[in-house]
Enzyme design. Structure first.
Site, PDB file in Angstrom:
ATOM      1  N   SER A 257       0.718  -1.212  -0.192  1.00  0.00           N
ATOM      2  CA  SER A 257      -0.624  -0.258   0.144  1.00  0.00           C
ATOM      3  C   SER A 257       0.790   1.541  -0.116  1.00  0.00           C
ATOM      4  CB  SER A 257      -0.947   0.000   1.267  1.00  0.00           C
ATOM      5  OG  SER A 257      -1.694   1.536   0.970  1.00  0.00           O
TER       6      SER A 257
ATOM      7  N   TYR B 180      -2.829  -0.187  10.020  1.00  0.00           N
ATOM      8  CA  TYR B 180      -2.865  -0.751   7.876  1.00  0.00           C
ATOM      9  C   TYR B 180      -1.325  -0.520   8.215  1.00  0.00           C
ATOM     10  CZ  TYR B 180      -4.196  -1.141   3.850  1.00  0.00           C
ATOM     11  OH  TYR B 180      -3.912  -1.186   2.396  1.00  0.00           O
TER      12      TYR B 180
END
Length: 332
Positions: free
Chosen positions: A129, A154
């Site tokens: 990501s 995350y």
């Protein structure tokens, strides 16, 4: 070629599986169908896949963070390569349910690395990501930049996935490619993403929430471009030749940014949604949220050079396509 695709009921996973089948490969898709967002959307993606791909696509509901369940599900299955896109997604939800991220993104990733190792899989492409760059204020973000100051759990789990992958490339010579995705959008997208939230609110006459008082920029990347990049990477495993790969590894492990190489201001995106919806938005400006970042912008030189990736869809074309799909899906 038969490909195992994790997160096959998810936004990117379903799109990748469909493209693989369309070009003649076969796909075994797995997904836990968890209720992070409405399960019906995930089920509809799977149904759409079955309709499009027929016998080229098979699907099993399984939680890949559960090693015993995963082993049982794959016991009689053969596959040549893995596209590991399943994860617990969402920056903001990681503030509410951190354990879900540890289970899916850490345990789940290790489980897929173990599958690849013991099966002798030719290549595993996995989802990282853009959030790994944290609060980096150097733009655009390059894979050579430091990524050790995450601002959300995350992001920390995704960076940990990259580090674990480096270990497996070193110890077991498993060829691995990690892709740092930048704000993916398009038909069959996720309901927790800004484009869906804004479109839904505008069409239903509700105000939209815009954080950091509108001073937000994102590298919005259309799903078709993302899928092209994922599959091009799948077809080009990094060589175990001791040469330095993108991201700095000298093992068979490459890291790439995969984005549109354009940072768009969120207010411009809202304008395009308004045009496509034929309605003005009622905007509620709010402060920055914890764990969020002000700007993202992908330096894609490495993936262009090594893989030939070239995004072709600007937001002026992509956003109307999403809104059109959204209206059709909801019969609006």
């Amino acid at each position: 070629m038969r490909v195992l695709v994790t997160g096959a009921a998810g936004f990117i996973g379903a799109a990748v599986a469909e493209r693989l089948c369309a070009r003649g490969d076969t796909v075994l898709g797995i997904d836990s169908l968890n209720d992070y967002y409405q399960v019906s959307l995930k089920q509809d993606r799977v149904a759409h896949m079955r309709e499009q791909a027929g016998e080229r696509f098979s699907f099993q509901q399984v939680d890949f963070s559960d090693w015993e369940a995963l082993t049982a599900a794959l016991e009689s299955e053969h596959f040549d390569r893995i596209v590991h896109l399943g994860a617990q997604a969402g920056v903001r939800y990681s503030l509410e349910n951190p354990r879900a991220y540890v289970e899916a993104n850490l345990m789940g990733h290790v489980n897929l690395l173990e599958v690849a190792r013991h099966r002798g899989v030719a290549h595993i492409v996995y989802a990282s990501s853009s959030s790994v760059y944290g609060g980096n204020d150097k733009l655009p973000f390059a894979v050579e930049d430091r990524a050790d100051h995450p601002v959300s759990l995350y992001a920390a789990t995704k960076r940990a996935d990259e580090l674990m992958s480096e270990t497996y490339a070193h110890l077991y010579r498993v060829p691995l490619t990690g892709l740092r995705f930048f704000t993916v959008y398009g038909p069959w997208g996720r309901p927790d993403m800004a484009l869906w939230l804004f479109t839904d609110a505008i069409l239903n006459g509700r105000p939209i929430k815009v954080f950091n008082h509108g001073e937000m920029w994102r590298d919005f990347t259309f799903i078709d471009d993302i899928v092209s990049g994922v599959i091009a990477c799948l077809d080009s495993p990094p060589a175990d030749d001791g040469a330095q790969k993108a991201g700095g590894s000298v093992k068979p492990h490459a890291l790439y940014n995969i984005g549109n190489h354009r940072s768009e201001k969120l207010t411009r995106v809202i304008e395009l949604i308004e045009e496509a919806c034929g309605r003005k938005a009622e905007v509620e400006f709010l402060p920055m949220q914890p764990g969020d970042v002000e700007k993202t912008y992908a330096d894609i030189d490495a993936i262009q050079r090594d893989i030939g990736y070239q995004p072709t869809t600007a937001i002026e074309q992509g956003i109307p396509r999403f809104v059109k799909w959204y209206r059709e899906y909801h019969n609006l």
